[in-house]
Structures are given as structure tokens and as C-alpha cells.
Design a protein around this motif. Structure first.
Motif, short mmCIF file in Angstrom:
data_model
loop_
_atom_site.label_atom_id
_atom_site.label_comp_id
_atom_site.label_asym_id
_atom_site.label_seq_id
_atom_site.Cartn_x
_atom_site.Cartn_y
_atom_site.Cartn_z
N HIS A 206 0.84 -1.20 0.00
CA HIS A 206 0.00 0.00 0.00
C HIS A 206 0.87 1.24 0.00
O HIS A 206 1.45 1.61 1.02
N LEU A 207 0.96 1.89 -1.17
CA LEU A 207 1.75 3.11 -1.32
C LEU A 207 0.92 4.33 -1.68
O LEU A 207 1.44 5.45 -1.64
N ALA A 208 -0.34 4.16 -2.07
CA ALA A 208 -1.15 5.28 -2.53
C ALA A 208 -1.28 6.33 -1.42
O ALA A 208 -1.68 6.01 -0.30
N CYS A 209 -0.95 7.57 -1.75
CA CYS A 209 -1.05 8.65 -0.77
C CYS A 209 -0.93 9.99 -1.47
O CYS A 209 -0.58 10.06 -2.65
N LEU A 210 -1.24 11.05 -0.74
CA LEU A 210 -0.93 12.42 -1.14
C LEU A 210 0.18 12.93 -0.25
O LEU A 210 0.27 12.54 0.91
N GLY A 211 1.03 13.83 -0.78
CA GLY A 211 2.32 14.10 -0.16
C GLY A 211 2.38 15.26 0.82
O GLY A 211 1.36 15.88 1.17
N VAL A 212 3.60 15.57 1.23
CA VAL A 212 3.85 16.56 2.28
C VAL A 212 3.34 17.93 1.87
O VAL A 212 2.58 18.58 2.61
N ARG A 213 3.77 18.44 0.73
CA ARG A 213 3.37 19.78 0.31
C ARG A 213 1.87 19.86 0.07
O ARG A 213 1.23 20.86 0.37
N ASP B 165 -4.02 21.47 1.49
CA ASP B 165 -5.31 20.75 1.55
C ASP B 165 -5.22 19.64 2.60
O ASP B 165 -5.22 18.45 2.26
N PRO B 166 -5.13 20.00 3.88
CA PRO B 166 -4.94 18.99 4.92
C PRO B 166 -6.10 18.00 5.04
O PRO B 166 -5.88 16.83 5.38
N VAL B 167 -7.32 18.43 4.74
CA VAL B 167 -8.46 17.54 4.90
C VAL B 167 -8.43 16.42 3.87
O VAL B 167 -8.63 15.25 4.19
N GLU B 168 -8.20 16.78 2.61
CA GLU B 168 -8.09 15.72 1.59
C GLU B 168 -6.90 14.83 1.86
O GLU B 168 -6.96 13.60 1.66
N ASN B 169 -5.79 15.39 2.32
CA ASN B 169 -4.61 14.60 2.64
C ASN B 169 -4.94 13.56 3.70
O ASN B 169 -4.59 12.38 3.56
N HIS B 170 -5.65 13.97 4.73
CA HIS B 170 -6.09 13.03 5.77
C HIS B 170 -7.03 11.98 5.19
O HIS B 170 -6.93 10.79 5.50
N SER B 171 -7.95 12.42 4.33
CA SER B 171 -8.94 11.51 3.78
C SER B 171 -8.29 10.36 3.02
O SER B 171 -8.65 9.19 3.19
N GLU C 45 -7.92 7.77 6.23
CA GLU C 45 -9.18 7.06 6.01
C GLU C 45 -9.05 6.04 4.89
O GLU C 45 -9.57 4.92 4.99
N GLY C 46 -8.35 6.42 3.81
CA GLY C 46 -8.17 5.48 2.71
C GLY C 46 -7.44 4.22 3.14
O GLY C 46 -7.78 3.11 2.72
N THR C 47 -6.44 4.39 4.01
CA THR C 47 -5.71 3.22 4.53
C THR C 47 -6.63 2.33 5.36
O THR C 47 -6.60 1.10 5.24
N LEU C 48 -7.44 2.94 6.21
CA LEU C 48 -8.36 2.16 7.04
C LEU C 48 -9.33 1.37 6.18
O LEU C 48 -9.57 0.17 6.41
N LEU C 49 -9.89 2.00 5.16
CA LEU C 49 -10.83 1.31 4.27
C LEU C 49 -10.14 0.15 3.54
O LEU C 49 -10.72 -0.93 3.39
N LEU C 50 -8.91 0.37 3.09
CA LEU C 50 -8.18 -0.69 2.38
C LEU C 50 -7.85 -1.85 3.31
O LEU C 50 -7.94 -3.01 2.92
#
Length: 339
Positions: A85-92, A97-103, A107-112
Motif C-alpha cells: 500500500h503506497l497510494a497517498c498524497l504528499g507533504v506539500r 489541503d490537509p483535509v483531503e490529505n487526511h482523507s 481514512e483510505g488506509t483504514l478502508l483498504l
């Protein structure tokens, strides 16, 4: 699966598999003799060109989907043995957009993880980040170093780690948490809010433009070539003794940003453009240096590519891309955390 037995005859899912590290991992898995590699990517940051070699292999299947799409993840996990599992949004991205980054990252990791549990996956490698540590309080940094992330990205990756470990402890999903430090190499991002210091500096230098250094440049990082990172991830997934553990993955060498820029300028040549210093970057980690004792003990893994050699290779790679250095420069944002 068994120690040192590799992943032969496994069906493997790589989320974020069209990205920088993910695509190299896909190549490595195919070379290791897996039965099938399924790539999930929404192509926000990933590129189909990164999978050019893999797509020539009939064992590769690409699914365009978001990891938060529960129905899509249920379908793609059918028959899968191993998940990276590598899918993510990055540091910058997290700075604007901290909310989408968290999502995506938490959250995406938990669902997976939940989908993988339902699917009966035999190994789940959660690829986290050294950003969970924040700035080093002591060095070198082992797995028990305090986790005080500087950014929402680091916090979201730490949340993903916690969810992965909880699935091992509560549900006995065979999880391994890997923490790569600073990875560089071909296919690395120079553009937009994914742009990293090494590719950005190389592109600017090829155009005779000054390297951008934020702050005093004495920040340090632990850089490892992407071929070594991919090889390390495969070694971890193949190691039964690593199940349930959180494992650092780095080179064990500390490099300042100032020294990094000097190395890039040496590789590019005399017309590289000097240095421009700007204000400190928000959320910038001051110091990183891995203690990789656990990784070496579990797998015997050691990185093979020296930083100087990797930089020279990457300068050549960027100089020989289809786009001109000037075209790539147009996609670079100096302050790529601002929107």
C-alpha cells in the motif's frame, strides 16, 4: 509464505503503483517472478509512462480507481495474496489541503485494511514515511524514536500506521509497516506539489537556474536510491519474521541540503546556476538519520547505490527525457505548498 522464499507465484496488489516508488516496485515484483501484479492508481500523481516496461508484461493489470472506492477495492482484492500500500498524497499537498490529505492517507488506509481483511490477504505491507517522526530528537533514529510529525501528511501517515498495527493485533491481518526515509531516483517528481528537492534542483540546474534552498540549508536527510527502496520492500514482504513489526528503511548516511546541492552541481557541470536562498519552508523537518539495525537483522538488506552515483544517473535521466529541461522547468513551483 516463508523466510527468504520470495513472492513467486503470488498475486500482488500495488496501490499507487504508477507513482515514483510504486512503479519501481512493480518492476521489481515482475523480476522476482510473481504470478500477477495488479496496479491501482487514480493517476493524480502517478503516470502511465512509469509503467511502460510493466505494461509490456502480460502479468500486469492496471485498475484506475481511488483507494476510497470500497466497491472497486473489493473487486481488485479478489484473489490477491500480497498488498503493498503506497497510494497517498504528499507533504506539500497537506500544507494546502490537509483535509483531503487526511482523507486519502488515513481514512483510505483504514478502508483498504478492512477490504484486505475481508478478502483474506496473506500479507499487507503498509508503506509509511520517516515524516511520522518529525525532526530527529536523537540520532540515529530507530523504530522506537518518538513520533512527533511536523505536518498533517506526517500525522496522516502515522494514523495509517496505527490502523495497520491495530489490524494485526485485533484481527491478525499479517501486516508489516515499512518506513522509507528519503527516496530519490528516476521517475521522481519535479512538478507541482509533488516536486522533491533532488529532481527540482536537477531540472533548475540543467536550465542554468539557481538551486532553491529554503532556510540555511543545514537540514539533513537520509537519501536512498529508489532501486534499493523497492528491493527493501520486497525483502520485507518475503520475511515471515517481519509480520507485526514496524521497520525503518534508509541508507544510514546523513546529507545536508547544502551538500546535496553541491553534489548535483558537480554532476551537472559548471553552468548549473548557483544557489538562491529563500525563507524557511513551513513544516520542514530539520534532521533525519535512520537506524536500520532491525531491517538488517530481519532481512540482511543493505543499500547498494551510493548517493554520488545515483545523482549522476538521475542527472543523465532528466537530461534525456522527451521533454526539454525548459519544459520541465515550467512545471516547477518554487513554493509548491501554496494554493
Amino acid at each position: 509464505m516463508h523466510d527468504n522464499g520470495g513472492l513467486q507465484d503470488s498475486t500482488v496488489l500495488v496501490t499507487g503503483g504508477a507513482g515514483f516508488i510504486g512503479s519501481h516496485l512493480v518492476d521489481g515484483l515482475l523480476s522476482a517472478g510473481v504470478r500477477e501484479v495488479r496496479v491501482v492508481d487514480n493517476f493524480v500523481n502517478g503516470r502511465r509512462e512509469n509503467l511502460a516496461a510493466a505494461l509490456a508484461d502480460p502479468r500486469t493489470d492496471v485498475v484506475v480507481a481511488d483507494i476510497r472506492d470500497r466497491a472497486a477495492m473489493r473487486a481488485v482484492l479478489d484473489g490477491v495474496d500480497v498488498v503493498f500500500h503506497l497510494a497517498c498524497l504528499g507533504v506539500r499537498h497537506s500544507l494546502h489541503d490537509p483535509v483531503e490529505n487526511h482523507s486519502v492517507n488515513a481514512e483510505g488506509t483504514l478502508l483498504l485494511l478492512q477490504a484486505a481483511l475481508t478478502a483474506g490477504v496473506r500479507r499487507f505491507v503498509h508503506v509509511s514515511s520517516s515524516e511520522v517522526f518529525g525532526t530527529a530528537q536523537t540520532t540515529p533514529m530507530d523504530e522506537l524514536h518518538p513520533t512527533w510529525p511536523e505536518t498533517v501528511y506526517g500525522g496522516s501517515k502515522l494514523a495509517g500506521e496505527a490502523y495497520a498495527r491495530a489490524h494485526w493485533r485485533t484481527y491478525e491481518l499479517p501486516v508489516i509497516v515499512a518506513r522509507p526515509f528519503n527516496t530519490y531516483g528516476p521517475r521522481s517528481h519535479f512538478e507541482g506539489d509533488s516536486g522533491e528537492v533532488i529532481p527540482r534542483t536537477i531540472v533548475r540546474s540543467l536550465c542554468g537556474r539557481p538551486a532553491i534552498v529554503f532556510g540555511d540549508g543545514e537540514q539533513t536527510r537520509d537519501f536512498m536510491h529508489v532501486s534499493d527502496t523497492a528491493r527493501g520492500l520486497i525483502a520485507l514482504a518475503s520475511c515471515e519474521a517481519a509480520v507485526g513489526k514496524t521497520v525503518n528503511l534508509g541508507s544510514g548516511a546523513e546529507t545536508t541540503i547544502n551538500d546535496l546541492v553541491t553534489a548535483i552541481h558537480w554532476a551537472v557541470g559548471p553552468d548549473c546556476g548557483g544557489v538562491e536562498r529563500l525563507e524557511d519552508r513551513p513544516g520542514d523537518v530539520r534532521r533525519l538519520l535512520v537506524d536500520d539495525t532491525l531491517m538488517r537483522t530481519l532481512t540482511g538488506f543493505r543499500p547498494e547505490v551510493r548517493l554520488e552515483d545515483g545523482i549522476a544517473e538521475l542527472v543523465w535521466w532528466f537530461a534525456n527525457r522527451p521533454e526539454s529541461p525548459q519544459e520541465m522547468l515550467a512545471a516547477i513551483e518554487d513554493r509548491n505548498w501554496v494554493r
